[in-house]
Design a protein around this motif. Structure first.
Motif: not given
Length: 752
Positions: A467-468, A501-502, A360-363, A601-602
């Motif tokens: 493993g990022n 990695t994010d 989901a975060l990748e999408s 990231l912030h």
């Protein structure tokens, strides 16, 4: 002329010698070629070199190869004195020994002495291995010829190594190294001179000279052999050594048996022919930590009918197995202890959710994206109505809360929105090979772990988080390189990048967030305070499989508990037991490292209710991580009207609010009328085993007007929206129609 002869004769002799040597060295020797390929028992060790197990060969025989340096010097001298005291001074055939034996045999009128050298014995072993006939003059000549050929092909040191590893000692043991373990319960390097003497006479007649069975005969033969030595051995010391042999237990370690069985299944023939120790990645210290943590929790869970468990720990960066416990007791048949719980397939419950939320975060989703946690139905041909662990619905929830509190409905919602096939393909790419055969039968329930996977696959896949985004392939064989400091390092074995990695930082951050867990799990903490760690638990239907998987920057640990028989447990133990075990292991193995924080990231202050950027209408705020240029929209839930703050929810949350008596406003979209449940085209199934009156399909109509609900043209309910009604479950096709003064909506469902 004399000068020519002086030159020609030595040259001819040298040429004749070289020709003979070349013939001995390079002519085919099929019997020896076959003998030299005999397998040796692989000696498996942990990463520090501590033995795990000496693997027996197919017939149960144990034959261990050792380089000559691993034998005590006095043992080598004793064995040479026993069989071939001029070993270093002949080319494979000892002419002086032959002449001596011939005279002794002639004087006695029978064979009382032999003249076989060590090289001749090896040649004889090769002939015997090939299935040759009885010992006679021809066979002795063949042994002599074979000995000359061996001396031309090998150094004296190499011949000694092969011979010491091939001597028969009876009791399905060959070689001095294996015999030392069998007769004296120790490694050959630890043998005393007295023990070495007793060992050296056993090959002559194993049944007669075994010190544990016939100590007097063994001591008598050893004393006779001692006369050929340059150092003295006392009879009393020999008798003490023989007595110790009778009390000694054979030394055959059997550490981490399930791991060893897995390794053995992957050994190629090369591991058997080299005879060299096989160093694995397993760390016995970590093995004992895992086994103790697992067993301690299972022992306290008997009243739940939990009788077993399994655990796996891997190096998070390399994938090397550090600890492997297939059950709580390998030797306990009452719990089927020899079944390997690391490799069998079970439903993993919610432990698959982190991969779904990563997708989901990748999408395009963020950690603050709002997901619905309300009564919902999913699917068409197979309708699925999920429930949360705490049997509550929480309305709109942020993605962070949905994952950390392991809410079921938001996960199923994401699985349907992102696509079951897309999620399944992702899991397969992470190493869930078992899902390939289940792929065609997977539905949205995969979000809650209703497929079957192994603990091995689960732990391997979780390595993607520390493993990022790059998972480590689980492996067992330690590949080493010496660093400048001389320390041992392990080769890194990794796969392709799967996540950014994010995304991995966000998942780790969420799964180490005690505050966000409060919604479902209360204020009970995870037990990972004081060091960087993430943790996820899971429980399958009927609580017959309870799981926990955790990771630090250096290790990944997964634990399963339940019963190999598949029996449901008594009560509801939840996943607290395996979670305690995992956190105990992580705490013992953590090295104080920190998970890295990506530069991209912030943090932004957001509304805890809407996930939007906080405004002056929001009563509270919290910080959330976002990617650069991924700023959230302002909060749309909280508004100020006439100096008063109010909260306005999307219309799909109206029924949820009514269910819990929450006072808020709704904001309709579009026409303001929508049948939100069930989905159009849904198929429900009548369960004949349940009372007909206890089965119904929830129907929800959203909007802000007064509406009338009809089923197949017959009015069944009316009132101010939102409206909730239940369709009795009876086989048939039903057209549900909602109508207001301004619009109309309808869906068709079937009940079988």
């Amino acid at each position: 002329m004399i000068r020519k002869r002086i030159i020609v004769f030595p040259a001819a002799a040298l040429l004749l010698f070289l020709t003979g040597w070349l013939l001995l060295k390079f002519t085919p020797y099929p019997q020896w070629d076959s003998f030299s390929q005999r397998p040796y028992s692989p000696v498996l060790t942990d990463v520090q070199g501590t033995e795990l197990r000496v693997l027996p060969l197919d017939n149960g025989l144990r034959r261990i190869y050792k380089p000559l340096e691993d034998y005590p010097d006095y043992l080598v001298d004793i064995f040479i004195a026993a069989e071939d005291h001029r070993f270093y001074h002949h080319p494979g055939v000892d002419v002086m020994a032959i002449m001596r034996a011939a005279k002794q045999n002639a004087d006695a009128g029978r064979i009382v002495s032999g003249a076989s050298t060590i090289s001749m014995q090896l040649a004889g072993m090769a002939v015997a291995e090939a299935g040759a006939g009885d010992v006679n003059l021809h066979s002795k000549l063949s042994e002599a010829y074979g000995a000359l050929r061996l001396e031309a092909r090998y150094s004296k040191k190499e011949l000694l190594e092969i011979w010491l590893a091939s001597l028969p000692f009876g009791h399905n043991v060959e070689g001095a190294a294996a015999a030392a373990r069998h007769y004296f319960g120790t490694e050959v390097k630890n043998l005393s001179p007295e023990q070495a003497l007793l060992l050296a006479v056993i090959p002559r007649r194993p049944e007669l000279y075994a010190p544990s069975a016939h100590p007097d005969k063994a001591v008598e033969a050893a004393l006779a052999l001692s006369l050929q030595l340059t150092f003295e051995i006392s009879e009393d010391c020999l008798r003490d050594a023989a007595a110790g042999a009778s009390d000694a237990e054979a030394y055959w370690p059997n550490e981490a048996p399930h791991f060893v069985n897995w390794v053995q299944s992957q050994l190629t023939p090369d591991f058997y022919t080299t005879g060299m120790p096989v160093r694995t990645t397993l760390d016995l210290e970590a093995q004992h930590i895992l086994q103790s943590a697992l067993n301690a929790r299972v022992e306290t869970a008997g009243h739940y009918r939990i009788s077993n468990g399994a655990g796996l720990v891997i190096d998070a960066q390399t994938g090397g197995v550090l600890a492997w416990a297939g059950s709580t007791d390998f030797y306990n048949d009452s719990i089927s202890g020899q079944i390997d719980g690391v490799r069998i397939l079970r439903q993993p419950g919610s432990t698959l959710k982190p991969f779904l939320y990563s997708l989901a975060l990748e999408s395009g989703f963020t950690a603050a994206s709002i997901l619905p946690d309300i009564p919902m139905t999913f699917g068409n041909e197979e309708v699925y109505i999920p429930q949360n662990y705490n049997q509550r619905f929480n309305g709109p929830v942020r993605l962070r809360t949905a994952l950390s509190s392991s809410l079921n409905i938001p996960a199923v919602y994401l699985a349907e929105k992102l696509g079951v096939s897309v999620f399944a393909d992702l899991l397969i790419s992470l190493g869930f090979e078992s899902l390939k055969s289940q792929r065609n039968s997977l539905g949205v329930g995969i979000a809650l772990g209703n497929a079957e996977v192994s603990l091995f696959e689960l732990v391997q896949a979780y390595s993607v988080f520390p493993g990022n985004g790059i998972p480590a392939a689980v492996h067992w064989q330690a590949e080493y390189q010496e660093s400048v400091s001389g320390s041992v390092q392990t080769e890194v074995v990794c796969g392709d990048r799967v996540f950014s990695t994010d995304t991995m930082f966000l998942i780790r951050d969420i799964l180490s967030d005690n505050v966000s867990r409060i919604l479902a799990f209360g204020r009970r903490r995870m037990g990972t305070e004081g060091f960087d760690a993430m943790l996820k638990t899971g429980t399958s239907n009927q609580f017959n499989n309870i799981w926990a998987v955790g990771a630090t920057p250096s290790v990944v640990c997964g634990i399963w508990m339940g019963n190999f028989s598949g029996e449901t447990v008594i009560g509801s133990p939840g996943s607290g037991l395996p979670a305690e075990a995992v956190t105990s292991v992580l705490n013992s193995l953590q090295k104080g490292e920190k998970f890295p924080q990506p530069a991209g990231l912030h943090q932004v202050a957001v509304c805890p209710i809407s996930g939007g950027a906080v405004t002056d209408a929001c009563p509270s705020s919290m910080s959330e991580w976002f990617r650069i240029a991924e700023e959230p929209e302002p909060c749309s839930f909280h508004r100020k009207e006439g100096g008063m703050s109010s909260i306005v929810y999307p219309p799909e949350y109206s029924s949820w609010a009514q269910m819990y008596g929450i006072d808020f406003k709704t904001e309709a979209s579009g026409t303001g009328l929508s049948i939100t449940a069930p989905a159009d085209g849904s198929v429900f199934f009548y369960d004949s085993s349940l009372p007909a009156g206890g089965q119904a399909v929830p129907v929800e109509v959203q909007g802000r007007a007064y509406a009338v609900l009809s089923v197949n043209g017959k009015r069944v309910s009316e009132g101010q929206l939102p409206l909730r009604w239940f369709l009795p479950v009876k086989p048939g096709t039903y057209i549900l129609e909602a109508e207001t003064a301004d619009g109309r909506d309808s869906v068709t469902v079937r009940i079988r």
